[in-house]
Design an enzyme around this catalytic site. Structure first.
Site: not given
Length: 485
Positions: A38, A62, A216
């Protein structure tokens, strides 16, 4: 905190030469090593556009999130800066999750989510960091500044993240993503006079079951007389074949009632109709609203990781936004054309034939086409020959489709079946304009100057041939090719 940041920056310097450049972009922002997702803290500060991003420097998957950092004066060429935030405190030891930035009294403040996992229990709270120079940050001793006491009876801090901060009417506000007890998306609104002491204001908007289990990365702003709320739903229910990604990004257009703190929705729609676009965040420049997003998607394989290239993910080309007819319109930032060398080619009419547009369009190639599709049964644009990224217009359905199934390393996933292609309905046939921005392993389509389709791909062999095949009659009004420096 400073020890964790020093460790991350030392690792980057030691291992950056291990990164394989084969699929690296040239004019899209990427991390120097490891994983990126992001965009965070997109802000104009001290003469630069600053962009932070979710970052795990130690591997191309991640991991415990850091904040990477870059800045630019033209939104095309980016300068790498040191890591800005790293997990270090009791309230963020398992990750400094997404957030935003704002200038106050000549200083740059970051509002971010502190993420902690204890056994099977997750805690997410909102935290503050500040910088005098916009590069080196200190976490506030008041952290967390928004926590359980602020949302008691409203939301759980298990899923409570991604604050987007803004100033209005001599106060600061932030929207934060949360989840209802029955697993629907929910955006909460908070206000403050100093960025430190916050109060819960209201539930700004809640979603339906069809709109996903969690929203989100919210972003709230005013543009062209309308309020706009951007969110990225998780597990949004599909409607029809290739209708949308399971995880998507949508824009709600309407108005905020500031007396009640609620959002009145007039329209909502998907922001990008390609395969790789998520978590957009905007920045207010001097005279325009600019948006950038993660040019990747969850729940899918990442070829650069599988191939051992030591990196994964990138950002989209920044886009200038407008609102027209209750829809969000997107155009490439004006600065990208200053780095573009253009060659104009004469228009022509095609009748059931194939035209080679470019025998060698470069990996940073630009292509603009203007058509009259009134008498066109189908139009197929192929980036490549045996292996090709295929863009198709269907004259019966008036749909534009992108398909990467013929090209490169397969991208597969368990949760999202829409992996190889997606479609965008254009409406009635007529004049049609398509701008194509390629950068090594990505293609961003700007359709009629309003809508976009963003897709990544990883070709096994470099192929720079671009052809156009028409069934029926296709009148080409204009062809422009070029390269972006």
């Amino acid at each position: 905190m400073f020890a964790a940041i020093k460790k991350a920056n030392q690792y980057i310097e030691t291992h950056r030469n291990e990164v394989n450049p084969q699929y690296r972009h040239h004019y899209h922002l990427m991390a120097p090593t490891g994983w990126i997702n992001d965009p965070n803290g997109f802000v104009y500060f001290n003469g630069f556009y600053h962009l932070f991003y979710q970052y795990y420097p130690y591997d191309s998957v991640w991991g415990p999130m850091h904040w990477g950092h870059a800045r630019s004066q033209d939104l095309v060429h980016w300068e790498e800066l040191p890591v800005a935030l790293a997990p270090s405190e009791d309230y963020d030891r398992d990750g400094c999750f997404s957030g935003s930035a704002i200038e106050k009294d000549g200083k740059l403040y970051l509002l971010y989510t502190g993420h902690v996992v204890k056994g099977e229990k997750t805690r997410q709270v909102q935290c503050l960091a500040v910088s005098e120079d916009g590069i080196h940050f200190e976490k506030s001793p008041a952290n967390p500044v928004i926590s359980e006491e602020h949302v008691a009876g409203v939301a759980d801090t298990v899923d409570f993240r991604d604050p987007k901060v803004f100033a209005q009417n001599d106060r600061y506000y932030t929207v934060v993503a949360a989840k209802t007890p029955d697993s629907r998306g929910q955006i909460l609104l908070f206000e403050s006079r100093d960025l430190v002491d916050w109060q819960f204001t209201s539930v700004l908007l809640e979603g339906s079951y069809e709109q996903g289990i969690m929203w989100e990365c919210p972003d709230l702003f005013t543009l062209d007389g309308h309020d706009v709320l951007l969110v990225s739903p998780i597990q949004m229910k599909a409607q029809g074949v290739n209708y949308r990604n399971t995880s998507s990004s949508v824009a709600f257009i309407g108005s905020v009632d500031w007396q009640t703190g609620t959002f009145q929705v007039a329209n909502y729609h998907e922001i990008d109709h390609g395969l790789d676009f998520y978590a957009p965040q905007t920045c207010q420049g001097a005279s325009r609203r600019i948006m950038i997003a993660w040019m990747q998607m969850w729940s899918r394989t990442f070829p650069t990781h599988d191939l051992g290239h030591h990196w994964a993910g990138a950002m989209t080309l920044p886009r200038e936004l407008r609102v027209k007819n209750l829809r969000l319109e997107q155009r490439p930032v004006a600065e990208v054309y200053q780095s573009l060398t253009q060659v104009k080619h004469p228009g022509r009419q095609l009748q059931d034939e194939t035209l080679t547009i470019a025998a060698a369009l470069p990996p940073q190639g630009y292509l603009k086409l203007r058509f009259d599709l009134t008498a066109t049964q189908s139009l197929t644009l192929r980036y490549g020959q045996k292996e090709a990224l295929v863009i198709t217009y269907d004259g019966k359905t008036h749909c534009l489709s992108v398909d990467r199934s013929e090209l490169g390393y397969p991208i597969v996933g368990a949760e999202d079946p829409v992996l190889t292609g997606r479609s965008l309905e254009l409406g009635a046939a007529g004049l049609f304009e398509l701008e194509c921005f390629r950068d090594t392993a990505s293609l961003e389509l700007f359709v009629n100057g309003t809508q976009t389709m963003t897709t990544t791909f990883y070709e096994r062999q470099e192929n720079q041939t671009v052809t156009l095949h028409v069934v029926g009659t296709g009148i080409i009004k204009e062809i422009i090719t070029g390269e972006i420096d």
